[in-house]
Design a protein around this motif. Sequence first.
Motif, PDB file in Angstrom:
ATOM      1  N   ARG A 142       0.830  -1.214   0.000  1.00 18.40           N
ATOM      2  CA  ARG A 142       0.000   0.000   0.000  1.00 18.40           C
ATOM      3  C   ARG A 142       0.863   1.262   0.000  1.00 18.40           C
TER       4      ARG A 142
ATOM      5  N   GLU B 291      -6.327  -2.438   1.906  1.00 17.99           N
ATOM      6  CA  GLU B 291      -7.573  -1.668   1.892  1.00 17.99           C
ATOM      7  C   GLU B 291      -8.330  -1.818   3.206  1.00 17.99           C
ATOM      8  N   ARG B 292      -8.342  -3.023   3.750  1.00 19.83           N
ATOM      9  CA  ARG B 292      -9.012  -3.233   5.035  1.00 19.83           C
ATOM     10  C   ARG B 292      -8.276  -2.520   6.171  1.00 19.83           C
TER      11      ARG B 292
ATOM     12  N   LEU C  25     -10.436 -13.309   6.630  1.00 22.23           N
ATOM     13  CA  LEU C  25     -10.630 -13.738   5.256  1.00 22.23           C
ATOM     14  C   LEU C  25     -10.883 -15.245   5.215  1.00 22.23           C
TER      15      LEU C  25
ATOM     16  N   ALA D  37      -2.800  -9.454  -5.099  1.00 20.44           N
ATOM     17  CA  ALA D  37      -4.192  -9.025  -4.984  1.00 20.44           C
ATOM     18  C   ALA D  37      -4.680  -9.180  -3.543  1.00 20.44           C
ATOM     19  N   GLY D  38      -4.304 -10.280  -2.909  1.00 26.37           N
ATOM     20  CA  GLY D  38      -4.678 -10.481  -1.516  1.00 26.37           C
ATOM     21  C   GLY D  38      -4.037  -9.461  -0.597  1.00 26.37           C
TER      22      GLY D  38
ATOM     23  N   ARG E 135      -3.124  -6.436  -1.458  1.00 26.95           N
ATOM     24  CA  ARG E 135      -3.809  -5.152  -1.687  1.00 26.95           C
ATOM     25  C   ARG E 135      -5.137  -5.113  -0.940  1.00 26.95           C
ATOM     26  N   ALA E 136      -5.838  -6.243  -0.923  1.00 31.54           N
ATOM     27  CA  ALA E 136      -7.113  -6.307  -0.205  1.00 31.54           C
ATOM     28  C   ALA E 136      -6.905  -6.100   1.298  1.00 31.54           C
TER      29      ALA E 136
END
Length: 446
Positions: free
Chosen positions: A41, A436-437, A421, A429-430, A432-433
């Motif tokens: 991030r 975001e959280r 999760l 991708a994980g 990045r997710a």
Amino acid sequence: MDTPPRLAVDRLLDDPETRIIVCCGAGGVGKTTTAAALGVRAAGRGRKAVVLTIDPARRLAQSMGIDSLDNTPRRVEAVGAGGGELHAMMLDMKRTFDEIVEAHADGERARAILANPFYQSLSAGFAGTQEYMAMEKLGQLRARDDWDLIIVDTPPSRSALDFLDAPKRLGSFLDGKFIRVLMAPAKVGGRAGMKFLNVGMSMMTGTLSKLMGASLLKDVQTFVAAMDTMFGGFRTRADATFRLLQAPGTAFLVVAAPEADALREAAYFVERLAAENMPLAGLVLNRVHGSGADQLSAERALAAAENLEEGGIVDQESGKAGLRDSGAEPTEPTETAETTGSAETAQTAHSTRTTHTTRTANPPETGSPGTEGDTAVVDRITAGLLRLHAERMQVIAREQRTRDRFTSLHPEVAVAEVAALPGDVHDLAGLRAIGERLAAGVPAGA
């Protein structure tokens, strides 16, 4: 219980004054994933970041699409924006120790040290060596000034406090009385040295020989003699890195799971950081459960499930338990809290079952063969879903109580909650997710 302040992760990452972020906490709470997600991030927001991990599972390399990580920072492709970059590395404890020797000893002495059996044991697995070398590597990365943000994933250990304590312990050992005593004969030298050894140390060396073995004692003394000029540097560098951790540009993130043991360790670490005057940014609470239907309590869900399974008051238009439109004369219901609650429970189960029934493709007409059996199947499925929901609500309540106990002890600590999760994070991708959280600071469904 008052809601704790929210940890502003993006503000922390965007602040150019933040140069070091240390992720610490008990083992198995997601420190490595948190550190990697912060790095991804930060790079995406324009920072030039490096993630230093000490994770033996090699998960970080896999999730970042790198074949392997070693003691050299490696660029993570497809990560970064606006001039941002991400590099990652995994601490090689022995290689870092070798680099220190090679940098602070001449060629011949360095070769003698590296070949010494006691040094090889010390550099490969001596208690505290991994944590000390993590501090050494952090100091090296900061001195190079190639990155404007260093994110450290602290070593897995029995206690999260080992990262702070071990460098001091190893430094004290390398600069302590035991080493000085072993160094004395070599410093005296020649026949005087041998006389000193024979007279003043005969009893001690005899005891040490029995405890350690004559061969090991000789290896230790040879190691000490070769390392003589380097001992002071170990403690000096450890102290310098310790002061770096206390500096305003450093931020500690305590990572925990919403479990009693993990948050107890987190509370202990928060108190220790305060005692050491180290800057705490906040708590990352990983694997928090949430629900988009939290208005339905566990108690009501279980009661509705029981009614469906036992053929209770569900669909009883007559209002009498045990009857399904039998034609009996209805009696006047008594308006009590108990009957009101039963009515609400019945309505919950009826609404849930109706929803599932209406979703069934081409349902049979009323009275047709199979209608009663189909309804029973839907009832069982609905009851199972209600029980699963009740279990989820019980988990949420337990996690909330555990978090509230931590918050009551440390109401000033900002918190970012990260939703649990369904599986492990294994790619960018994980990560990045997760980032975001982290930035949102609240779990999904909350």
